[in-house]
Scaffold this active site. Structure first.
Site, PDB file in Angstrom:
ATOM      1  N   HIS A 110       0.806  -1.225   0.000  1.00 12.79           N
ATOM      2  CA  HIS A 110       0.000   0.000   0.000  1.00 12.79           C
ATOM      3  C   HIS A 110       0.834   1.267   0.000  1.00 12.79           C
ATOM      4  O   HIS A 110       0.362   2.313   0.412  1.00 12.79           O
ATOM      5  CB  HIS A 110      -0.956  -0.015   1.196  1.00 12.79           C
ATOM      6  CG  HIS A 110      -1.916  -1.160   1.143  1.00 12.79           C
ATOM      7  ND1 HIS A 110      -2.530  -1.678   2.264  1.00 12.79           N
ATOM      8  CD2 HIS A 110      -2.376  -1.906   0.093  1.00 12.79           C
ATOM      9  CE1 HIS A 110      -3.331  -2.682   1.904  1.00 12.79           C
ATOM     10  NE2 HIS A 110      -3.235  -2.836   0.600  1.00 12.79           N
ATOM     11  N   CYS A 140       4.226  13.643  -7.147  1.00 10.55           N
ATOM     12  CA  CYS A 140       3.347  14.628  -7.783  1.00 10.55           C
ATOM     13  C   CYS A 140       2.059  13.935  -8.241  1.00 10.55           C
ATOM     14  O   CYS A 140       2.096  12.862  -8.861  1.00 10.55           O
ATOM     15  CB  CYS A 140       4.054  15.252  -8.987  1.00 10.55           C
ATOM     16  SG  CYS A 140       2.969  16.335  -9.918  1.00 10.55           S
TER      17      CYS A 140
HETATM   18  C1  BV8 Z   1      -7.820  -2.101  -5.644  1.00 11.10           C
HETATM   19  C2  BV8 Z   1      -2.799   3.084   2.357  1.00 11.10           C
HETATM   20  C3  BV8 Z   1      -8.480  -2.175  -7.893  1.00 11.10           C
HETATM   21  C4  BV8 Z   1      -3.468   4.351   2.759  1.00 11.10           C
HETATM   22  C5  BV8 Z   1      -4.525   1.349   2.372  1.00 11.10           C
HETATM   23  C6  BV8 Z   1     -11.945  -7.031  -3.929  1.00 11.10           C
HETATM   24  C7  BV8 Z   1     -10.845  -7.079  -4.775  1.00 11.10           C
HETATM   25  C8  BV8 Z   1     -10.130  -5.910  -5.073  1.00 11.10           C
HETATM   26  C9  BV8 Z   1     -10.520  -4.689  -4.498  1.00 11.10           C
HETATM   27  C10 BV8 Z   1     -11.596  -4.641  -3.653  1.00 11.10           C
HETATM   28  C11 BV8 Z   1     -12.308  -5.806  -3.366  1.00 11.10           C
HETATM   29  N1  BV8 Z   1     -13.314  -5.463  -2.522  1.00 11.10           N
HETATM   30  C12 BV8 Z   1     -13.235  -4.140  -2.246  1.00 11.10           C
HETATM   31  C13 BV8 Z   1     -12.222  -3.616  -2.940  1.00 11.10           C
HETATM   32  C14 BV8 Z   1     -11.871  -2.202  -2.919  1.00 11.10           C
HETATM   33  C15 BV8 Z   1     -10.873  -1.849  -1.824  1.00 11.10           C
HETATM   34  C16 BV8 Z   1     -11.143  -2.498  -0.507  1.00 11.10           C
HETATM   35  O1  BV8 Z   1     -10.543  -3.507  -0.154  1.00 11.10           O
HETATM   36  N2  BV8 Z   1     -12.054  -1.909   0.270  1.00 11.10           N
HETATM   37  C17 BV8 Z   1     -12.344  -2.424   1.600  1.00 11.10           C
HETATM   38  C18 BV8 Z   1     -12.644  -1.273   2.536  1.00 11.10           C
HETATM   39  C19 BV8 Z   1     -13.516  -3.372   1.481  1.00 11.10           C
HETATM   40  N3  BV8 Z   1      -9.527  -2.173  -2.253  1.00 11.10           N
HETATM   41  C20 BV8 Z   1      -8.859  -1.253  -2.977  1.00 11.10           C
HETATM   42  O2  BV8 Z   1      -9.336  -0.212  -3.366  1.00 11.10           O
HETATM   43  C21 BV8 Z   1      -7.426  -1.597  -3.341  1.00 11.10           C
HETATM   44  N4  BV8 Z   1      -7.243  -1.346  -4.739  1.00 11.10           N
HETATM   45  O3  BV8 Z   1      -8.400  -3.087  -5.397  1.00 11.10           O
HETATM   46  O4  BV8 Z   1      -7.688  -1.585  -6.894  1.00 11.10           O
HETATM   47  C22 BV8 Z   1      -8.044  -1.520  -9.123  1.00 11.10           C
HETATM   48  C23 BV8 Z   1      -7.429  -2.298 -10.103  1.00 11.10           C
HETATM   49  C24 BV8 Z   1      -7.056  -1.681 -11.274  1.00 11.10           C
HETATM   50  C25 BV8 Z   1      -7.237  -0.300 -11.446  1.00 11.10           C
HETATM   51  C26 BV8 Z   1      -7.804   0.468 -10.432  1.00 11.10           C
HETATM   52  C27 BV8 Z   1      -8.217  -0.133  -9.261  1.00 11.10           C
HETATM   53  C28 BV8 Z   1      -6.429  -0.701  -2.652  1.00 11.10           C
HETATM   54  C29 BV8 Z   1      -6.494  -0.879  -1.180  1.00 11.10           C
HETATM   55  C30 BV8 Z   1      -5.359  -0.065  -0.512  1.00 11.10           C
HETATM   56  C31 BV8 Z   1      -5.953   0.972   0.417  1.00 11.10           C
HETATM   57  N5  BV8 Z   1      -4.888   1.645   1.152  1.00 11.10           N
HETATM   58  N6  BV8 Z   1      -3.507   1.973   2.971  1.00 11.10           N
HETATM   59  C32 BV8 Z   1      -3.337   4.626   4.235  1.00 11.10           C
HETATM   60  O5  BV8 Z   1      -2.675   3.866   4.980  1.00 11.10           O
HETATM   61  O6  BV8 Z   1      -3.910   5.657   4.627  1.00 11.10           O
HETATM   62  S1  BV8 Z   1      -5.303   0.110   3.202  1.00 11.10           S
HETATM   63  C33 BV8 Z   1      -5.259   0.369   4.872  1.00 11.10           C
HETATM   64  O7  BV8 Z   1      -5.960  -0.727   5.455  1.00 11.10           O
HETATM   65  C34 BV8 Z   1      -3.879   0.321   5.518  1.00 11.10           C
HETATM   66  O8  BV8 Z   1      -2.810   0.107   4.641  1.00 11.10           O
HETATM   67  C35 BV8 Z   1      -3.974  -0.909   6.424  1.00 11.10           C
HETATM   68  O9  BV8 Z   1      -2.798  -1.564   6.527  1.00 11.10           O
HETATM   69  C36 BV8 Z   1      -4.974  -1.697   5.678  1.00 11.10           C
HETATM   70  C37 BV8 Z   1      -5.601  -2.843   6.320  1.00 11.10           C
HETATM   71  O10 BV8 Z   1      -5.965  -2.480   7.607  1.00 11.10           O
HETATM   72  P1  BV8 Z   1      -5.220  -3.281   8.785  1.00 11.10           P
HETATM   73  O11 BV8 Z   1      -3.753  -3.257   8.524  1.00 11.10           O
HETATM   74  O12 BV8 Z   1      -5.847  -4.608   8.901  1.00 11.10           O
HETATM   75  O13 BV8 Z   1      -5.492  -2.358  10.008  1.00 11.10           O
HETATM   76  P2  BV8 Z   1      -6.821  -2.314  10.909  1.00 11.10           P
HETATM   77  O14 BV8 Z   1      -6.744  -1.068  11.711  1.00 11.10           O
HETATM   78  O15 BV8 Z   1      -8.029  -2.573  10.048  1.00 11.10           O
HETATM   79  O16 BV8 Z   1      -6.697  -3.603  11.868  1.00 11.10           O
HETATM   80  C38 BV8 Z   1      -5.648  -3.688  12.810  1.00 11.10           C
HETATM   81  C39 BV8 Z   1      -5.606  -5.118  13.286  1.00 11.10           C
HETATM   82  O17 BV8 Z   1      -4.499  -5.257  14.177  1.00 11.10           O
HETATM   83  C40 BV8 Z   1      -6.852  -5.531  14.062  1.00 11.10           C
HETATM   84  O18 BV8 Z   1      -7.239  -6.846  13.664  1.00 11.10           O
HETATM   85  C41 BV8 Z   1      -6.367  -5.561  15.514  1.00 11.10           C
HETATM   86  O19 BV8 Z   1      -7.035  -6.574  16.269  1.00 11.10           O
HETATM   87  C42 BV8 Z   1      -4.917  -5.924  15.338  1.00 11.10           C
HETATM   88  N7  BV8 Z   1      -4.043  -5.441  16.420  1.00 11.10           N
HETATM   89  C43 BV8 Z   1      -4.185  -4.331  17.194  1.00 11.10           C
HETATM   90  N8  BV8 Z   1      -3.120  -4.230  18.033  1.00 11.10           N
HETATM   91  C44 BV8 Z   1      -2.307  -5.298  17.766  1.00 11.10           C
HETATM   92  C45 BV8 Z   1      -2.885  -6.059  16.737  1.00 11.10           C
HETATM   93  N9  BV8 Z   1      -2.296  -7.179  16.253  1.00 11.10           N
HETATM   94  C46 BV8 Z   1      -1.121  -7.552  16.786  1.00 11.10           C
HETATM   95  N10 BV8 Z   1      -0.494  -6.871  17.772  1.00 11.10           N
HETATM   96  C47 BV8 Z   1      -1.065  -5.732  18.274  1.00 11.10           C
HETATM   97  N11 BV8 Z   1      -0.435  -5.057  19.264  1.00 11.10           N
HETATM   98 ZN    ZN Z   2       4.601  17.122 -11.318  1.00 10.34          ZN
END
Ligand code: BV8
Ligand code: ZN
Length: 257
Positions: free
Chosen positions: A128, A136
């Site tokens: 990601h 840019c």
């Molecule tokens: C794309 C950067 C297509 C920004 C991020 C099916 C297939 C393909 C795509 C999709 C699909 N279904 C839906 C989609 C669309 C979408 C998507 O997945 N939406 C979700 C909301 C349903 N996906 C996309 O758009 C992706 N692109 O598919 O493109 C395409 C193809 C061709 C042309 C055009 C387009 C792109 C997704 C990337 C998004 N960007 N990050 C930023 O960081 O601001 S994702 C973001 O969520 C972060 O990177 C993060 O890492 C990621 C996942 O979240 P988690 O890491 O799991 O974090 P979270 O807070 O949720 O959970 C924390 C966990 O840790 C918990 O379980 C907790 O219990 C645990 N925890 C807490 N403390 C601890 C711990 N574990 C261990 N130790 C601890 N101490």
């Molecule tokens: Zn530029």
């Protein structure tokens, strides 16, 4: 199978020693929970103060940046300042040490911080993107990351302009609706298809296509392990669900190998 009590965790971790030592390729797949014990808010917690009224999936999009560049740029600069102040935790350090002990260990991370690299892990693929690589939004030219400001509560901040074309500079991350860099996807699927042990640490398994990687690994016969203090919708995919945090469990796995 969930392992939560001290006795269950001890026996599960000791039974992992042999497959890990025998593995030709181990993959560690990390999410935001990996950096939580370094004081970096998880993705779904990274919205306090000014950003508390936003949903991360709405803010981490090209549309949000187009609509209000200062709000989105300010959010990322606030997160980047937190990461710069943070230190790799015992989990990051254990992964780097495991990579020294085992013949071939690589990391696939969803995180946009550099804590794996700062802990000494070399083989890291960022699905990601990366906070320290702003670019840019028009000509995609890489831009020097600006001076880090004090963390504080965070505030909107006007993004810099591209030195080459004058376009707005944007964070170097992959937003929702944007394609993950092809090389990263290819490497990640290749490693999932060829690893012997897959360890997922700290992800809610909500974001695709990253969230399907553990299933790909399992489909190709890898032993799959999850480390998370909470249960996730994808628990059923794992041979071992170790209930605990990254900084607690990973050093114990390192000791056992
Ligand atoms: C794309 C950067 C297509 C920004 C991020 C099916 C297939 C393909 C795509 C999709 C699909 N279904 C839906 C989609 C669309 C979408 C998507 O997945 N939406 C979700 C909301 C349903 N996906 C996309 O758009 C992706 N692109 O598919 O493109 C395409 C193809 C061709 C042309 C055009 C387009 C792109 C997704 C990337 C998004 N960007 N990050 C930023 O960081 O601001 S994702 C973001 O969520 C972060 O990177 C993060 O890492 C990621 C996942 O979240 P988690 O890491 O799991 O974090 P979270 O807070 O949720 O959970 C924390 C966990 O840790 C918990 O379980 C907790 O219990 C645990 N925890 C807490 N403390 C601890 C711990 N574990 C261990 N130790 C601890 N101490
Ligand atoms: Zn530029």
């Amino acid at each position: 199978m969930r392992y939560a009590t001290e006795a269950e965790l001890t026996s599960a971790i000791s039974s992992l020693a042999e497959p890990l030592s025998r593995a030709r390729h181990v993959v560690v797949f990390t999410g935001a929970g990996m950096s939580a014990e370094s004081g970096v808010p998880t993705f779904r917690d990274a919205l306090s103060g000014l950003w508390s009224r936003y949903n991360p999936e709405d803010l981490a999009t090209p549309e949000a940046f187009a609509q209000d560049p200062a709000l989105v740029w300010g959010w990322y600069e606030w997160r980047r300042a937190i990461v710069h102040q943070a230190r790799p935790n015992a989990g990051h350090i254990a992964i780097a040490a495991l990579a020294q002990k085992l013949p071939n260990l690589s990391v696939i991370t969803q995180n946009v911080d550099d804590l794996h690299e700062r802990a000494g892990t070399e083989n890291v693929v960022h699905l990601h993107g990366y906070l320290d690589a702003p670019r840019c939004s028009v000509c995609q030219e890489l831009a020097p990351p600006p001076e880090i400001y004090e963390v504080g509560e965070g505030a909107p901040a006007d993004p810099p302009s591209c030195g080459k074309c004058g376009g707005l500079v944007r964070p170097g991350v992959v937003w929702f609706g944007e394609a993950i860099p092809e090389a990263a996807v290819k490497t990640a699927y290749d490693w999932a298809a060829h690893c012997d042990v897959w360890i997922t640490v700290g992800t809610s398994g909500k974001v695709y296509p990253a969230a399907e990687l553990p299933q790909v690994a399992q489909g190709f016969g890898a032993l799959t392990v999850q480390i998370n203090p909470e249960s996730t919708p994808l628990d059923y995919q794992y041979d071992y669900c170790l209930v605990g945090t990254a900084a607690e469990i990973l050093p114990r796995i390192l000791l056992a190998v």
